[in-house]
Design a protein around this motif. Structure first.
Motif, PDB file in Angstrom:
ATOM      1  N   UNK A  84      60.723 -16.042 -39.764  1.00 20.61           N
ATOM      2  CA  UNK A  84      59.438 -15.989 -39.071  1.00 20.61           C
ATOM      3  C   UNK A  84      59.545 -15.403 -37.664  1.00 20.61           C
ATOM      4  N   UNK A  85      60.760 -15.226 -37.136  1.00 22.95           N
ATOM      5  CA  UNK A  85      60.899 -14.535 -35.853  1.00 22.95           C
ATOM      6  C   UNK A  85      60.466 -13.079 -35.965  1.00 22.95           C
ATOM      7  N   UNK A  86      60.363 -12.590 -37.176  1.00 27.27           N
ATOM      8  CA  UNK A  86      59.877 -11.234 -37.416  1.00 27.27           C
ATOM      9  C   UNK A  86      58.469 -11.202 -37.974  1.00 27.27           C
ATOM     10  N   UNK A  87      57.761 -12.329 -37.943  1.00 24.16           N
ATOM     11  CA  UNK A  87      56.393 -12.393 -38.464  1.00 24.16           C
ATOM     12  C   UNK A  87      55.483 -11.446 -37.673  1.00 24.16           C
ATOM     13  N   UNK A  88      54.508 -10.827 -38.323  1.00 26.25           N
ATOM     14  CA  UNK A  88      53.611  -9.913 -37.591  1.00 26.25           C
ATOM     15  C   UNK A  88      52.712 -10.610 -36.577  1.00 26.25           C
ATOM     16  N   UNK A  89      52.541 -11.934 -36.686  1.00 28.04           N
ATOM     17  CA  UNK A  89      51.649 -12.650 -35.780  1.00 28.04           C
ATOM     18  C   UNK A  89      52.449 -13.346 -34.668  1.00 28.04           C
ATOM     19  N   UNK A  90      52.098 -13.122 -33.393  1.00 33.44           N
ATOM     20  CA  UNK A  90      52.860 -13.745 -32.299  1.00 33.44           C
ATOM     21  C   UNK A  90      52.794 -15.265 -32.278  1.00 33.44           C
ATOM     22  N   UNK A  91      51.666 -15.841 -32.719  1.00 38.11           N
ATOM     23  CA  UNK A  91      51.558 -17.300 -32.763  1.00 38.11           C
ATOM     24  C   UNK A  91      52.562 -17.909 -33.717  1.00 38.11           C
ATOM     25  N   UNK A  99      60.919 -24.063 -32.497  1.00 34.17           N
ATOM     26  CA  UNK A  99      61.547 -25.032 -33.391  1.00 34.17           C
ATOM     27  C   UNK A  99      62.987 -24.689 -33.767  1.00 34.17           C
ATOM     28  N   UNK A 100      63.311 -23.418 -33.798  1.00 29.47           N
ATOM     29  CA  UNK A 100      64.664 -23.030 -34.213  1.00 29.47           C
ATOM     30  C   UNK A 100      65.698 -23.436 -33.167  1.00 29.47           C
ATOM     31  N   UNK A 106      67.214 -17.081 -29.423  1.00 27.97           N
ATOM     32  CA  UNK A 106      67.555 -16.048 -28.453  1.00 27.97           C
ATOM     33  C   UNK A 106      67.232 -14.658 -28.971  1.00 27.97           C
ATOM     34  N   UNK A 107      67.167 -14.503 -30.272  1.00 32.37           N
ATOM     35  CA  UNK A 107      66.842 -13.196 -30.846  1.00 32.37           C
ATOM     36  C   UNK A 107      65.449 -12.735 -30.438  1.00 32.37           C
TER      37      UNK A 107
END
Length: 261
Positions: A84-91, A99-100, A106-107
């Motif tokens: 989900x760090x690559x999800x299209x939505x910033x929220x 949570x991670x 850090x990515x």
């Protein structure tokens, strides 16, 4: 518990509970149209659904509606959140970043959206905040500066945002305050006057801003305070007089020893 707008899905279409993959929850009163639904457009109903049915979250992490993905990410197993760090939505990315584990979050330090970087600024360990102190967004820098170790704050002493320089003046080690004594913003200089060593206050006693001189008067030594008795502003003169009275009054322990003698 019903309330809010009519129950429709994220595209404004009517919800079909019978065709829903969670239809079994309806009979157990763990969801229902108009009050608890993973696929309703109304965010409070989505939140209520996942609060009551956290085990359903993982199957909704790829739902087309960002609000559903974000609420699912708040309760899903953290081992499912890295993508989900690559999800299209910033929220959604922000929830994952919060949570991670920090080593994975850090990515997202260079995420293009400030919402994600603000989330990181609130939760990253002190040692990992330094990149965010140089963030192009002033609010990201401000949050990071509020949490960072005071030892790294001198790098923000000349930040273009006055609210950040004020925060530096309030938190940085006293030996660095001299670099802010001539700051163009009076609130920054006032913060300096409240913390700098009393012997270093003299340049601020001639400050153009009443608030700065008042802060000086409250902490000045006797000579400097006497000079402020002629200040053009009555609040400064009064603060200087009170400071002189304070300096002339021995502390309680000293007064008691005088009586004993």
């Amino acid at each position: 518990m019903a309330g809010g707008p009519d129950p429709v899905d994220w595209q404004g279409e009517a919800l079909d509970c019978a065709a829903c993959g969670f239809a079994g929850l309806l009979a157990r009163r763990r969801c229902g149209p108009g009050w608890s639904c993973a696929f309703d457009r109304y965010a409070p109903r989505i939140a209520r659904f996942f609060m009551m049915n956290p085990e359903a979250a993982e199957s909704c992490l790829d739902d087309p509606y960002p609000e559903t993905r974000a609420h699912a990410a708040r309760v899903a197993n953290i081992f499912r959140l890295r993508p989900l760090l690559g999800d299209p939505d910033p929220g959604v990315r922000a929830v994952a970043a919060i949570r991670l584990p920090a080593a994975q979050s850090k990515a997202a330090l260079e995420d293009p959206d400030r919402e994600v970087r603000i989330a990181l600024a609130w939760r990253m360990p002190f040692a990992d905040l330094v990149p965010l102190l140089r963030d192009p967004d002033p609010f990201v820098r401000q949050v990071a500066a509020r949490r960072a170790d005071p030892g790294v704050l001198p790098i923000l002493a000349h930040d273009p945002a006055p609210e950040i320089r004020k925060l530096v003046a309030e938190r940085v080690a006293p030996r660095w305050l001299e670099t802010l004594i001539a700051d163009p913003d009076p609130e920054v200089r006032r913060a300096v006057a409240r913390r700098i060593a009393p012997g270093r206050l003299a340049p601020l006693a001639r400050d153009a801003d009443l608030r700065v001189r008042h802060a000086v008067a409250e902490r000045a030594g006797a000579d400097l305070a006497r000079g402020l008795l002629d200040d053009p502003e009555e609040p400064v003169r009064q603060a200087a007089a009170e400071r002189l009275a304070e300096l002339a009054t021995p502390p309680p322990a000293e007064r008691n020893s005088d009586v004993d003698r």
